[in-house]
Design a protein around this motif. Sequence first.
Motif, mmCIF file in Angstrom:
data_model
loop_
_atom_site.group_PDB
_atom_site.id
_atom_site.type_symbol
_atom_site.label_atom_id
_atom_site.label_comp_id
_atom_site.label_asym_id
_atom_site.label_seq_id
_atom_site.Cartn_x
_atom_site.Cartn_y
_atom_site.Cartn_z
ATOM 1 N N MET A 57 0.829 -1.196 0.000
ATOM 2 C CA MET A 57 0.000 0.000 0.000
ATOM 3 C C MET A 57 0.871 1.257 0.000
ATOM 4 O O MET A 57 1.861 1.322 0.725
ATOM 5 C CB MET A 57 -0.921 0.012 1.212
ATOM 6 N N ARG A 58 0.470 2.222 -0.818
ATOM 7 C CA ARG A 58 1.096 3.539 -0.800
ATOM 8 C C ARG A 58 0.126 4.469 -0.082
ATOM 9 O O ARG A 58 -1.020 4.625 -0.496
ATOM 10 C CB ARG A 58 1.330 4.060 -2.222
ATOM 11 N N LYS A 59 0.584 5.080 0.987
ATOM 12 C CA LYS A 59 -0.252 6.004 1.757
ATOM 13 C C LYS A 59 0.249 7.421 1.484
ATOM 14 O O LYS A 59 1.374 7.755 1.841
ATOM 15 C CB LYS A 59 -0.187 5.683 3.244
ATOM 16 N N MET A 60 -0.610 8.197 0.856
ATOM 17 C CA MET A 60 -0.242 9.543 0.448
ATOM 18 C C MET A 60 -1.294 10.542 0.915
ATOM 19 O O MET A 60 -2.287 10.181 1.544
ATOM 20 C CB MET A 60 -0.114 9.601 -1.087
ATOM 21 N N TRP A 61 -1.067 11.791 0.553
ATOM 22 C CA TRP A 61 -2.033 12.865 0.726
ATOM 23 C C TRP A 61 -2.307 13.451 -0.641
ATOM 24 O O TRP A 61 -1.432 13.463 -1.514
ATOM 25 C CB TRP A 61 -1.493 13.961 1.648
#
Length: 149
Positions: A120-124
């Motif tokens: 998973m890539r957790k970004m804003w």
Amino acid sequence: MKQIALLALLIIISNSFINAQQPATEQQQKAITYLIDQYSEAREKIDTNLLKSILTTDIDQLVSNGEWRKGIASAVAGMVKSSTTQPGTRTLKVESIKMLNSTTAIADCRYEITNADGTMRKMWSTFIVIDEKGKWKISAIRNMLPSSQ
């Protein structure tokens, strides 16, 4: 002369209160959240018609790898390429909406991409949205990947 200066000062002060930022109304919150949901759906389904209907023609987008996409043609092409070459489930959750005026807002979202391999890539993601003739549209997007990832 003092009266004119005082009157000018009162006009300036009252104008700043009149034009001050107001919290988003419930209707604005729902409409902007729905717009972000539409964007997420369009990216997931690679629906270029939906994308073109919710983006302004002069949209600009800065993605997490530093690429700038300027204009609707560049933005849509980049979004299609990204969704095709980096498949996964994209989830956007609106965290806050800040109204700049009655027709312009900033929507900050958590942006998570679950890749095909389960990572998973957790970004804003920050969206600048505008009310264009009664319809909310996306005018700018800024994706950020925290440096810890």
